[in-house]
Design a protein around this motif. Sequence first.
Motif, PDB file in Angstrom:
ATOM      1  N   GLU A   1      17.843  -8.991   0.393  1.00  0.00           N
ATOM      2  CA  GLU A   1      17.827 -10.137   1.304  1.00  0.00           C
ATOM      3  C   GLU A   1      17.079 -11.290   0.643  1.00  0.00           C
ATOM      4  O   GLU A   1      15.935 -11.134   0.220  1.00  0.00           O
ATOM      5  CB  GLU A   1      17.174  -9.764   2.634  1.00  0.00           C
ATOM      6  CG  GLU A   1      17.904  -8.634   3.358  1.00  0.00           C
ATOM      7  CD  GLU A   1      17.271  -8.295   4.696  1.00  0.00           C
ATOM      8  OE1 GLU A   1      16.553  -9.158   5.240  1.00  0.00           O
ATOM      9  OE2 GLU A   1      17.494  -7.177   5.188  1.00  0.00           O
TER      10      GLU A   1
ATOM     11  N   TYR B  15      22.677 -11.726   2.201  1.00  0.00           N
ATOM     12  CA  TYR B  15      22.559 -10.290   1.978  1.00  0.00           C
ATOM     13  C   TYR B  15      23.412  -9.919   0.768  1.00  0.00           C
ATOM     14  O   TYR B  15      24.640  -9.864   0.859  1.00  0.00           O
ATOM     15  CB  TYR B  15      22.999  -9.528   3.223  1.00  0.00           C
ATOM     16  CG  TYR B  15      22.211  -9.948   4.449  1.00  0.00           C
ATOM     17  CD1 TYR B  15      21.071  -9.259   4.836  1.00  0.00           C
ATOM     18  CD2 TYR B  15      22.594 -11.072   5.199  1.00  0.00           C
ATOM     19  CE1 TYR B  15      20.342  -9.657   5.940  1.00  0.00           C
ATOM     20  CE2 TYR B  15      21.870 -11.476   6.303  1.00  0.00           C
ATOM     21  CZ  TYR B  15      20.748 -10.771   6.668  1.00  0.00           C
ATOM     22  OH  TYR B  15      20.013 -11.162   7.763  1.00  0.00           O
TER      23      TYR B  15
ATOM     24  N   ARG C 266      18.816 -16.101   5.730  1.00  0.00           N
ATOM     25  CA  ARG C 266      18.925 -15.070   4.691  1.00  0.00           C
ATOM     26  C   ARG C 266      20.377 -14.828   4.320  1.00  0.00           C
ATOM     27  O   ARG C 266      21.273 -14.948   5.155  1.00  0.00           O
ATOM     28  CB  ARG C 266      18.311 -13.761   5.179  1.00  0.00           C
ATOM     29  CG  ARG C 266      16.804 -13.810   5.375  1.00  0.00           C
ATOM     30  CD  ARG C 266      16.288 -12.482   5.886  1.00  0.00           C
ATOM     31  NE  ARG C 266      14.841 -12.506   6.076  1.00  0.00           N
ATOM     32  CZ  ARG C 266      14.135 -11.501   6.569  1.00  0.00           C
ATOM     33  NH1 ARG C 266      14.752 -10.393   6.941  1.00  0.00           N
ATOM     34  NH2 ARG C 266      12.823 -11.607   6.711  1.00  0.00           N
TER      35      ARG C 266
ATOM     36  N   MET D 245      28.294  -8.810   6.268  1.00  0.00           N
ATOM     37  CA  MET D 245      27.080  -9.613   6.134  1.00  0.00           C
ATOM     38  C   MET D 245      27.294 -10.648   5.023  1.00  0.00           C
ATOM     39  O   MET D 245      27.755 -10.311   3.927  1.00  0.00           O
ATOM     40  CB  MET D 245      25.883  -8.722   5.799  1.00  0.00           C
ATOM     41  CG  MET D 245      25.587  -7.659   6.858  1.00  0.00           C
ATOM     42  SD  MET D 245      25.295  -8.373   8.487  1.00  0.00           S
ATOM     43  CE  MET D 245      23.724  -9.177   8.218  1.00  0.00           C
TER      44      MET D 245
ATOM     45  N   SER E  13      24.695 -14.280  10.995  1.00  0.00           N
ATOM     46  CA  SER E  13      24.695 -13.683   9.651  1.00  0.00           C
ATOM     47  C   SER E  13      26.006 -12.977   9.328  1.00  0.00           C
ATOM     48  O   SER E  13      26.466 -13.035   8.191  1.00  0.00           O
ATOM     49  CB  SER E  13      23.514 -12.718   9.502  1.00  0.00           C
ATOM     50  OG  SER E  13      22.290 -13.401   9.597  1.00  0.00           O
TER      51      SER E  13
ATOM     52  N   THR F 162      27.069 -13.258   2.042  1.00  0.00           N
ATOM     53  CA  THR F 162      26.401 -13.337   0.744  1.00  0.00           C
ATOM     54  C   THR F 162      26.124 -14.786   0.353  1.00  0.00           C
ATOM     55  O   THR F 162      25.565 -15.040  -0.711  1.00  0.00           O
ATOM     56  CB  THR F 162      27.271 -12.685  -0.341  1.00  0.00           C
ATOM     57  OG1 THR F 162      28.555 -13.334  -0.367  1.00  0.00           O
ATOM     58  CG2 THR F 162      27.458 -11.206  -0.056  1.00  0.00           C
TER      59      THR F 162
END
Length: 494
Positions: A287, A273, A271, A240, A207, A242
Amino acid sequence: DDTTSVLLESANFSPINTRRTRNALDMNTEASYRFERGIRAALAPIALRRATKLMLELCGGQAAKGIIDLYPTDREPPVVSISRRRIRQVLGVDYTTSQIEKTLTSLGFEKAKEPGGLIDLIEAVEAAPAAERNNTLWMKVPYWRSDITIEDDLVEEVARTVGYDTIPTTMLSTQIPHWQPQPITELKDVVKDLMVSAGMQETISYSPTTLDNLSKVDALDESNPPLRIANPQSSEWEYMRTSLRSSILNTLGSNRRIAQSDGIRIFEVARVYLPRQEAKERELPTEKEVMVGVLSGPRFTTSWMASQEDMGFFDAKGALEHLFTGLGIQVTYEAASDSILHPGRTASLTVGKTVLGVVGEVQPQVLEKFDLEGYPVAMFEIDLESLLQAASEVNISYKAASRFPESYRDLALIVDSDVSSASIQQIINRHGLVSDSTPFDVYEGEGVPEGKKSVAYRVVFQSPRGTLTSDEVDRFQGDIIRQLRRQLGAELRG
């Protein structure tokens, strides 16, 4: 025959070192199997004395005095505690201290004193309150029981010796938690299965990412930057992500360097973020569950039976059609634009007014950033939360299969270039006796007027009441052509 002195060695080996060496050498032996599981060090002198005794009995001679012991650590057997409190927790029954001691003593355990070291005292206090420590026994583990290391091992010994059938059956102390449905988790499993059945392979990536990776796919908003990790493991895992687009393109690049002439079909469900607008300090990002996939390289493996065409937009669309058919969703493809996808080869996916995602071919300048020159790359991205909403609104109905044969006609239609195939197919399928329709050819060029295109469909007719005659099929075909002419200005191609 001249041997007069014999030196006996009885050795024990470190289980960790034995296992590492076996793995490094890829060599499985009976000795490694035995020693890597751990053997009590106390067995070595016992085995040595036994071997010496047998040699004296069978061969005669005289044994020298003493044993040279070079074992590096203490050979004392471990001492493990067991309490009535823990037995009640694990077994649900209460045995007296004398019953516990008698049972374990019969198995070769010896009662020991409570350890007096500071660390042992702290562990004992943390394990049970002072009132319970009076109901705690400390047992010395026999040398042949290397499997006894913790308190629950002793609890198991008590249970199996006393007999599991003597333990009464009781209800659980608390209610079993109610099952909570998790639709998004169930959908993810279904989506993965459908994508794999369509010939795709699932990948997993980290991630955290870098700002450079996000900027390559135009997923970096400088006014609202992604969440930064306070203590990243490395500079490559600092923010994190996107978007999953850079992750899947990096994975494709790694695979392409290894398999330079193979077709690659991969997808990832994970996921992203998304930072909140005007987020407060320490506020977590939003998320979202997203699926992204790419297809690149030859459509078929090298063979004299198949052409060596590269995969593109329609291959990605075909994988998505397989997914949507499995979910029972009717999706509309509409021309769209995307910052990293090729103009004219990009479509948005909608169900009613809900946008599910986008599919298209990645622009060459973006591929260069990931060292992916040479093959076109088709990409799709699906918002799984929107997909769940669309799937939950599907009403599944069943109808009996017809006992009568099908009849089909091939229609080549001339329509305006901006007319979508979905709008044509919708009118065709609206006819009551059309059981299926499939577009199989699109052509623009010589013989087709400028601003027009030719689209060919195979239309399958079938009646649940009887076999259709050729005249009936011709009449139904005429009805469809008239509807297409009136609504879309379509004409049969001569």
